[in-house]
Design a protein around this motif. Structure first.
Motif, PDB file in Angstrom:
ATOM      1  N   MET A  57       0.852  -1.199   0.000  1.00  0.00           N
ATOM      2  CA  MET A  57       0.000   0.000   0.000  1.00  0.00           C
ATOM      3  C   MET A  57       0.885   1.245   0.000  1.00  0.00           C
ATOM      4  N   SER A  58       0.635   2.147  -0.903  1.00  0.00           N
ATOM      5  CA  SER A  58       1.488   3.330  -1.032  1.00  0.00           C
ATOM      6  C   SER A  58       1.170   4.326   0.060  1.00  0.00           C
ATOM      7  N   THR A  59       2.153   5.064   0.462  1.00  0.00           N
ATOM      8  CA  THR A  59       1.963   6.053   1.517  1.00  0.00           C
ATOM      9  C   THR A  59       1.261   7.273   0.971  1.00  0.00           C
ATOM     10  N   PRO A  60       0.306   7.860   1.714  1.00  0.00           N
ATOM     11  CA  PRO A  60      -0.411   9.040   1.256  1.00  0.00           C
ATOM     12  C   PRO A  60       0.299  10.314   1.619  1.00  0.00           C
ATOM     13  N   ASP A  61       1.654  10.280   1.599  1.00  0.00           N
ATOM     14  CA  ASP A  61       2.397  11.421   2.105  1.00  0.00           C
ATOM     15  C   ASP A  61       2.132  12.677   1.320  1.00  0.00           C
ATOM     16  N   ARG A  62       2.022  12.594   0.000  1.00  0.00           N
ATOM     17  CA  ARG A  62       1.890  13.802  -0.780  1.00  0.00           C
ATOM     18  C   ARG A  62       0.553  14.480  -0.559  1.00  0.00           C
ATOM     19  N   ALA A  63      -0.417  13.749  -0.033  1.00  0.00           N
ATOM     20  CA  ALA A  63      -1.706  14.375   0.238  1.00  0.00           C
ATOM     21  C   ALA A  63      -1.618  15.409   1.343  1.00  0.00           C
ATOM     22  N   HIS A  64      -0.552  15.342   2.125  1.00  0.00           N
ATOM     23  CA  HIS A  64      -0.422  16.253   3.259  1.00  0.00           C
ATOM     24  C   HIS A  64       0.516  17.405   2.952  1.00  0.00           C
ATOM     25  N   LEU A  65       1.028  17.481   1.742  1.00  0.00           N
ATOM     26  CA  LEU A  65       1.958  18.530   1.387  1.00  0.00           C
ATOM     27  C   LEU A  65       1.265  19.562   0.531  1.00  0.00           C
ATOM     28  N   THR A  66       1.425  20.812   0.866  1.00  0.00           N
ATOM     29  CA  THR A  66       0.901  21.866   0.019  1.00  0.00           C
ATOM     30  C   THR A  66       1.895  22.139  -1.089  1.00  0.00           C
ATOM     31  N   ALA A 111       4.318  12.288   6.165  1.00  0.00           N
ATOM     32  CA  ALA A 111       2.867  12.134   6.323  1.00  0.00           C
ATOM     33  C   ALA A 111       2.468  12.104   7.794  1.00  0.00           C
ATOM     34  N   VAL A 112       3.254  11.377   8.601  1.00  0.00           N
ATOM     35  CA  VAL A 112       2.932  11.284  10.031  1.00  0.00           C
ATOM     36  C   VAL A 112       3.096  12.637  10.704  1.00  0.00           C
ATOM     37  N   ARG A 113       4.194  13.331  10.421  1.00  0.00           N
ATOM     38  CA  ARG A 113       4.435  14.630  11.054  1.00  0.00           C
ATOM     39  C   ARG A 113       3.384  15.651  10.624  1.00  0.00           C
ATOM     40  N   PRO A 172      -4.581   3.579  20.888  1.00  0.00           N
ATOM     41  CA  PRO A 172      -5.146   4.360  19.784  1.00  0.00           C
ATOM     42  C   PRO A 172      -4.087   4.651  18.723  1.00  0.00           C
ATOM     43  N   PRO A 173      -4.468   4.633  17.457  1.00  0.00           N
ATOM     44  CA  PRO A 173      -3.474   4.885  16.390  1.00  0.00           C
ATOM     45  C   PRO A 173      -2.754   6.216  16.546  1.00  0.00           C
ATOM     46  N   GLU A 174      -3.477   7.280  16.938  1.00  0.00           N
ATOM     47  CA  GLU A 174      -2.832   8.584  17.091  1.00  0.00           C
ATOM     48  C   GLU A 174      -1.770   8.537  18.185  1.00  0.00           C
ATOM     49  N   ALA A 175      -2.095   7.898  19.308  1.00  0.00           N
ATOM     50  CA  ALA A 175      -1.131   7.793  20.403  1.00  0.00           C
ATOM     51  C   ALA A 175       0.086   6.979  19.972  1.00  0.00           C
ATOM     52  N   PHE A 176      -0.136   5.945  19.193  1.00  0.00           N
ATOM     53  CA  PHE A 176       0.967   5.127  18.679  1.00  0.00           C
ATOM     54  C   PHE A 176       1.893   5.960  17.797  1.00  0.00           C
ATOM     55  N   LEU A 177       1.312   6.766  16.904  1.00  0.00           N
ATOM     56  CA  LEU A 177       2.115   7.606  16.018  1.00  0.00           C
ATOM     57  C   LEU A 177       2.901   8.651  16.819  1.00  0.00           C
ATOM     58  N   LEU A 185      -2.050   5.274   8.616  1.00  0.00           N
ATOM     59  CA  LEU A 185      -0.635   5.552   8.835  1.00  0.00           C
ATOM     60  C   LEU A 185      -0.044   4.622   9.894  1.00  0.00           C
ATOM     61  N   ALA A 186      -0.796   4.350  10.951  1.00  0.00           N
ATOM     62  CA  ALA A 186      -0.313   3.439  11.986  1.00  0.00           C
ATOM     63  C   ALA A 186      -0.080   2.046  11.407  1.00  0.00           C
ATOM     64  N   GLU A 187      -0.920   1.663  10.475  1.00  0.00           N
ATOM     65  CA  GLU A 187      -0.770   0.370   9.810  1.00  0.00           C
ATOM     66  C   GLU A 187       0.546   0.300   9.032  1.00  0.00           C
ATOM     67  N   GLN A 188       0.920   1.409   8.425  1.00  0.00           N
ATOM     68  CA  GLN A 188       2.155   1.439   7.636  1.00  0.00           C
ATOM     69  C   GLN A 188       3.394   1.617   8.512  1.00  0.00           C
ATOM     70  N   VAL A 189       3.230   2.246   9.668  1.00  0.00           N
ATOM     71  CA  VAL A 189       4.363   2.434  10.585  1.00  0.00           C
ATOM     72  C   VAL A 189       4.659   1.145  11.351  1.00  0.00           C
ATOM     73  N   ALA A 190       3.643   0.336  11.578  1.00  0.00           N
ATOM     74  CA  ALA A 190       3.789  -0.861  12.414  1.00  0.00           C
ATOM     75  C   ALA A 190       4.939  -1.777  11.985  1.00  0.00           C
ATOM     76  N   PRO A 191       5.166  -2.036  10.677  1.00  0.00           N
ATOM     77  CA  PRO A 191       6.285  -2.921  10.309  1.00  0.00           C
ATOM     78  C   PRO A 191       7.657  -2.398  10.706  1.00  0.00           C
ATOM     79  N   HIS A 192       7.766  -1.105  11.014  1.00  0.00           N
ATOM     80  CA  HIS A 192       9.048  -0.517  11.396  1.00  0.00           C
ATOM     81  C   HIS A 192       9.249  -0.513  12.907  1.00  0.00           C
ATOM     82  N   VAL A 193       8.305  -1.096  13.644  1.00  0.00           N
ATOM     83  CA  VAL A 193       8.352  -1.060  15.109  1.00  0.00           C
ATOM     84  C   VAL A 193       8.221  -2.475  15.650  1.00  0.00           C
TER      85      VAL A 193
END
Length: 269
Positions: A1-10, A195-197, A235-240, A218-226
């Motif tokens: 699954m691709s990261t939605p990072d660019r959606a958060h960039l102006t 994207a997370v920041r 909660p996903p927000e607290a995890f991030l 985002l928490a789903e995509q961060v999980a493999p790195h932890v």
């Protein structure tokens, strides 16, 4: 699954090396028009002075020499001088200096001689040959206020006198502090980290339902790195927040260790 990072960039976000997106605002149309008007007045005044000097110097010579001198004067005034000024000042002219503006590359880096030359060359046509109409229309429809010369050179004009304010970092959630101390948290890929920041920095600006869904993805995509995963029910927000805070604390500690090591090595010399 691709990261939605660019959606958060102006369109004006500049991503730094530590995955922090900084907003580099483009100059407004009004400021650019005033800046351009100042530059036009200065250029015309310089042209008049050069032409008068040229006429005085070639008054007793033939017409051919005067014509060559006139063409040379136009090249110097409209091309050489603006290119040299913007190159030496890293993107400034007298008008931009007065209005607190600067020309930068599309990636927000400083311009080079090539960028300044292209802007001056196209600027002569759109500003002076066509009385500025193409430049005005182009800047009017562009989200970054780019005139035709900016499109050709790959540049845009930014407001330099803008105080940059970064949101304070979110603290480590107390319930996850013990888990974070023992967890193996690898550096996140740049796009995912951005994207997370961006999400954590704009929690109050996002619709709660959309925020919850995005945080979960985002928490789903961060999980493999932890490893190991956070306690069940986190909660996903607290995890991030915990992941970002832990990486920040570890990076800060690493930089402090490196600074102490450099100090010891240099003090011995």
């Amino acid at each position: 699954m691709s990261t939605p990072d660019r959606a958060h960039l102006t369109a004006d976000d500049l991503v730094t090396g530590d995955a922090v997106a900084l907003d580099l605002p483009a100059a407004g149309l009004g400021a650019r028009m005033v800046s351009g008007l100042v530059d036009v007045v200065v250029t015309v005044a310089l042209l008049v002075a050069v032409v008068l000097l040229l006429l005085t110097a070639t008054l007793q010579t033939d017409q051919a020499l005067a014509t060559v001198g006139m063409i040379g004067s136009l090249i110097v005034v409209f091309l050489v001088v603006p290119t040299a000024v913007e190159t030496l000042t890293r993107g400034k002219s007298l008008g931009k200096w007065a209005m607190g503006l600067r020309t930068v590359r599309d990636d927000a880096g400083p311009i080079s001689f090539q960028h300044a030359f292209v802007r001056s060359l196209v600027g002569f046509v759109e500003v002076y040959a066509f009385t500025g109409a193409p430049a005005f229309l182009s800047a009017l429809v562009s989200s970054r206020g780019k005139r035709l010369g900016d499109y050709a050179a790959g540049t845009y004009v930014v407001r330099e006198r803008v105080r940059l304010q970064l949101a304070p970092p979110l603290p480590m959630p107390p319930p996850l502090a013990a888990w974070a101390r023992g967890a193996d948290i690898a550096p996140l890929p740049l796009g995912l980290a951005v994207a997370v920041r961006q999400l954590l920095g704009r929690l109050g600006q996002v619709d709660p339902a959309a925020r919850a869904g995005l945080a979960a993805r985002l928490a789903e995509q961060v999980a493999p790195h932890v490893s190991p995963p956070p306690p069940p029910g986190t909660p996903p927000e607290a995890f991030l927040v915990a992941v970002v805070a832990a990486r920040r604390e570890r990076d800060t500690a690493r930089l402090e260790r490196e600074a102490r090591m450099r100090q010891r090595l240099t003090s011995r010399g």
